[in-house]
Design a protein around this motif. Sequence first.
Motif, PDB file in Angstrom:
ATOM      1  N   LEU A 333      70.305  66.490  22.453  1.00 31.01           N
ATOM      2  CA  LEU A 333      69.733  65.179  22.367  1.00 31.01           C
ATOM      3  C   LEU A 333      68.328  64.991  22.942  1.00 31.01           C
ATOM      4  O   LEU A 333      67.820  66.077  23.834  1.00 31.01           O
ATOM      5  N   PRO A 334      67.511  63.985  22.545  1.00 34.97           N
ATOM      6  CA  PRO A 334      66.170  63.721  23.273  1.00 34.97           C
ATOM      7  C   PRO A 334      66.455  63.522  24.749  1.00 34.97           C
ATOM      8  O   PRO A 334      67.426  62.783  25.015  1.00 34.97           O
ATOM      9  N   VAL A 335      65.528  63.960  25.690  1.00 34.49           N
ATOM     10  CA  VAL A 335      65.839  63.944  26.990  1.00 34.49           C
ATOM     11  C   VAL A 335      66.026  62.442  27.520  1.00 34.49           C
ATOM     12  O   VAL A 335      66.958  62.112  28.335  1.00 34.49           O
ATOM     13  N   ASP A 336      65.216  61.520  27.039  1.00 41.17           N
ATOM     14  CA  ASP A 336      65.437  60.111  27.217  1.00 41.17           C
ATOM     15  C   ASP A 336      66.755  59.439  26.912  1.00 41.17           C
ATOM     16  O   ASP A 336      66.975  58.546  27.626  1.00 41.17           O
ATOM     17  N   ALA A 337      67.562  60.147  26.314  1.00 38.95           N
ATOM     18  CA  ALA A 337      68.971  59.555  25.771  1.00 38.95           C
ATOM     19  C   ALA A 337      69.924  59.688  26.847  1.00 38.95           C
ATOM     20  O   ALA A 337      70.814  58.969  26.932  1.00 38.95           O
ATOM     21  N   VAL A 338      69.568  60.677  27.956  1.00 34.82           N
ATOM     22  CA  VAL A 338      70.597  60.989  28.948  1.00 34.82           C
ATOM     23  C   VAL A 338      70.127  60.303  30.271  1.00 34.82           C
ATOM     24  O   VAL A 338      69.072  60.313  30.844  1.00 34.82           O
ATOM     25  N   ILE A 349      77.107  55.256  23.643  1.00 28.18           N
ATOM     26  CA  ILE A 349      77.486  55.500  22.127  1.00 28.18           C
ATOM     27  C   ILE A 349      77.911  54.109  21.402  1.00 28.18           C
ATOM     28  O   ILE A 349      78.266  53.173  22.098  1.00 28.18           O
ATOM     29  N   LYS A 350      77.359  54.017  20.378  1.00 33.06           N
ATOM     30  CA  LYS A 350      77.605  53.059  19.404  1.00 33.06           C
ATOM     31  C   LYS A 350      78.956  53.210  18.763  1.00 33.06           C
ATOM     32  O   LYS A 350      79.320  54.317  18.044  1.00 33.06           O
ATOM     33  N   THR A 351      80.006  52.433  19.293  1.00 30.32           N
ATOM     34  CA  THR A 351      81.337  52.526  18.946  1.00 30.32           C
ATOM     35  C   THR A 351      81.661  51.492  17.679  1.00 30.32           C
ATOM     36  O   THR A 351      82.854  51.575  17.005  1.00 30.32           O
ATOM     37  N   GLY A 352      80.930  50.790  17.436  1.00 28.09           N
ATOM     38  CA  GLY A 352      81.179  49.520  16.169  1.00 28.09           C
ATOM     39  C   GLY A 352      79.854  48.775  15.982  1.00 28.09           C
ATOM     40  O   GLY A 352      78.712  48.896  16.689  1.00 28.09           O
ATOM     41  N   GLY A 380      78.870  63.699  14.695  1.00 32.61           N
ATOM     42  CA  GLY A 380      79.140  62.504  14.288  1.00 32.61           C
ATOM     43  C   GLY A 380      79.320  61.274  15.207  1.00 32.61           C
ATOM     44  O   GLY A 380      78.996  60.170  14.893  1.00 32.61           O
ATOM     45  N   ASP A 381      79.131  61.615  16.495  1.00 32.71           N
ATOM     46  CA  ASP A 381      78.781  60.382  17.402  1.00 32.71           C
ATOM     47  C   ASP A 381      77.372  59.949  17.434  1.00 32.71           C
ATOM     48  O   ASP A 381      76.474  60.535  17.209  1.00 32.71           O
ATOM     49  N   GLU A 382      77.414  58.397  17.515  1.00 32.83           N
ATOM     50  CA  GLU A 382      76.183  57.992  17.314  1.00 32.83           C
ATOM     51  C   GLU A 382      75.739  57.433  18.805  1.00 32.83           C
ATOM     52  O   GLU A 382      76.452  56.579  19.278  1.00 32.83           O
ATOM     53  N   VAL A 383      74.768  58.066  19.150  1.00 35.66           N
ATOM     54  CA  VAL A 383      74.179  58.039  20.501  1.00 35.66           C
ATOM     55  C   VAL A 383      72.739  57.012  20.475  1.00 35.66           C
ATOM     56  O   VAL A 383      71.926  57.219  19.548  1.00 35.66           O
ATOM     57  N   VAL A 384      72.956  56.369  21.797  1.00 31.19           N
ATOM     58  CA  VAL A 384      71.502  55.508  21.763  1.00 31.19           C
ATOM     59  C   VAL A 384      70.396  56.464  22.350  1.00 31.19           C
ATOM     60  O   VAL A 384      70.509  57.180  23.408  1.00 31.19           O
ATOM     61  N   THR A 385      69.302  56.434  21.820  1.00 29.52           N
ATOM     62  CA  THR A 385      68.213  57.480  21.937  1.00 29.52           C
ATOM     63  C   THR A 385      67.176  56.548  22.570  1.00 29.52           C
ATOM     64  O   THR A 385      66.352  57.309  23.243  1.00 29.52           O
ATOM     65  N   ALA A 388      68.450  52.993  26.194  1.00 30.27           N
ATOM     66  CA  ALA A 388      69.681  53.239  27.143  1.00 30.27           C
ATOM     67  C   ALA A 388      69.758  52.513  28.670  1.00 30.27           C
ATOM     68  O   ALA A 388      70.790  51.892  28.954  1.00 30.27           O
ATOM     69  N   TYR A 389      68.535  52.642  29.272  1.00 34.79           N
ATOM     70  CA  TYR A 389      68.472  52.005  30.496  1.00 34.79           C
ATOM     71  C   TYR A 389      68.659  50.401  30.474  1.00 34.79           C
ATOM     72  O   TYR A 389      69.402  50.001  31.319  1.00 34.79           O
ATOM     73  N   LEU A 390      68.298  49.809  29.519  1.00 35.14           N
ATOM     74  CA  LEU A 390      68.463  48.170  29.232  1.00 35.14           C
ATOM     75  C   LEU A 390      69.943  48.083  28.928  1.00 35.14           C
ATOM     76  O   LEU A 390      70.289  46.984  29.424  1.00 35.14           O
ATOM     77  N   LEU A 391      70.570  48.923  28.216  1.00 36.02           N
ATOM     78  CA  LEU A 391      72.287  48.624  28.079  1.00 36.02           C
ATOM     79  C   LEU A 391      72.817  48.831  29.554  1.00 36.02           C
ATOM     80  O   LEU A 391      73.837  48.141  29.802  1.00 36.02           O
ATOM     81  N   TYR A 392      72.285  49.842  30.338  1.00 38.22           N
ATOM     82  CA  TYR A 392      72.992  49.964  31.559  1.00 38.22           C
ATOM     83  C   TYR A 392      72.709  48.901  32.409  1.00 38.22           C
ATOM     84  O   TYR A 392      73.704  48.283  33.182  1.00 38.22           O
TER      85      TYR A 392
END
Length: 412
Positions: A333-338, A349-352, A380-385, A388-392
């Motif tokens: 993953l891109p470093v900023d995604a973690v 993760i985008k679940t829907g 296949g997992d769809e990850v926010v790249t 992510a900090y705003l979601l948190y």
Amino acid sequence: MTSKRYLNALMLLSLFILGSCSDKDKRHDHEGHKTEAKAGTKYTCPMHPQIVQDKPGTCPICGMDLVPMTNQGESSSRSIMLNESQQRLANIHTMKVGKGSIANSKVLNGKLVTNPEFTEVISSRVSGRLEQLYVKETGVMVRKGQPLYKIYSEQLLTMEQEYLLALKQLAAFPNEKRYSEMADAAKEKLELYGQTSGQIDKLRKFGKTDPYINFLAPASGIVAELSAIEGQYVGEGSVLMKLENLEQLWVEAQVYANELENLKEKSIVTVQVAGFESEPVKSVLDFISPQFDANSQIITIRAKLANSKLQFQPGMQANMLLPYGNTSNAITLPVDAVLRDGKGEHVWIKTGDNTFEPRMVKTGIENFDQVLIVQGLKDGDEVVTSGAYLLYSEMKLKKGTDPMAGHEHGAM
């Protein structure tokens, strides 16, 4: 009369409450059919947790369907919903992960230094007096063939006279080999003392000596040192100035002796100069010092750095990225995604549709761009790249708790 009306209203309210209680477990669905609702279940809006009802429905603020709450007052899902407009404002971007490869690198702090192979020391070819310096300060750029200084030299004047005399003798006796050899020897002597072919041709053409001779730059470069002043008498070999050609520099870094087993000469390295991080330069590790400092156990390594645009200067800080292997068939993953905190590392993760939830992961090696995911994700997992900090932050704001509290690492 007023008291009687009050008593009648109170009796009607009591009958309404009794009727409601006798049918408290009966609910109607959207088609009007009666359905059983779980006793004690309350419903809330994922976007507006202040909205709490004891039956299903829609949020009066945003119109979203209400979701059931747990006994702790949280929604049963550890997810958060953002509509498309909110996602655009938060700059939310996602990617579906797949297996690839990642190059492991070690980052060393380094510094740019001049390459002495491209340094030209200008010294006086003859003894004499400096009549004029055409370059009077350091930092000035000079080009090859540009006049640097003018000198009055009786020594050089004598050599010019010898050359002109040899030419006259050759002209008088063109078939005499020794006069031809004398003329060639006199010309070579002038060349050895710094006279260019153009200056010698001019001397032969006009047949006139000049005690004031210009000396030209033998190479291009920047004046790094200036050791002479006008009017000074200099001897043959006296250092006048130093020119540094910055079209190729060295980048030097230091490593510990126990890290040498991972280093090899001719290895490809990446150099990132401070202020030019977006313009990394590929180079070759061409020198590893054969000795180290006995006290620090540090060894100097070096790579050449092309600088044709002259944008880099000696003394600038730089990072040298050394390749330490390659991992293939891995999820990266891109470093900023973690995101990292005291509880560990997680991603979103985008679940829907418009729904996101956090997931704990374990990471491995990483470089400036990518990080290896050892555990927690699968193909296949769809990850926010991005975002992510705003979601948190949004989750903590709306749920009132840490979104990762109680989480375990997901399955691969």
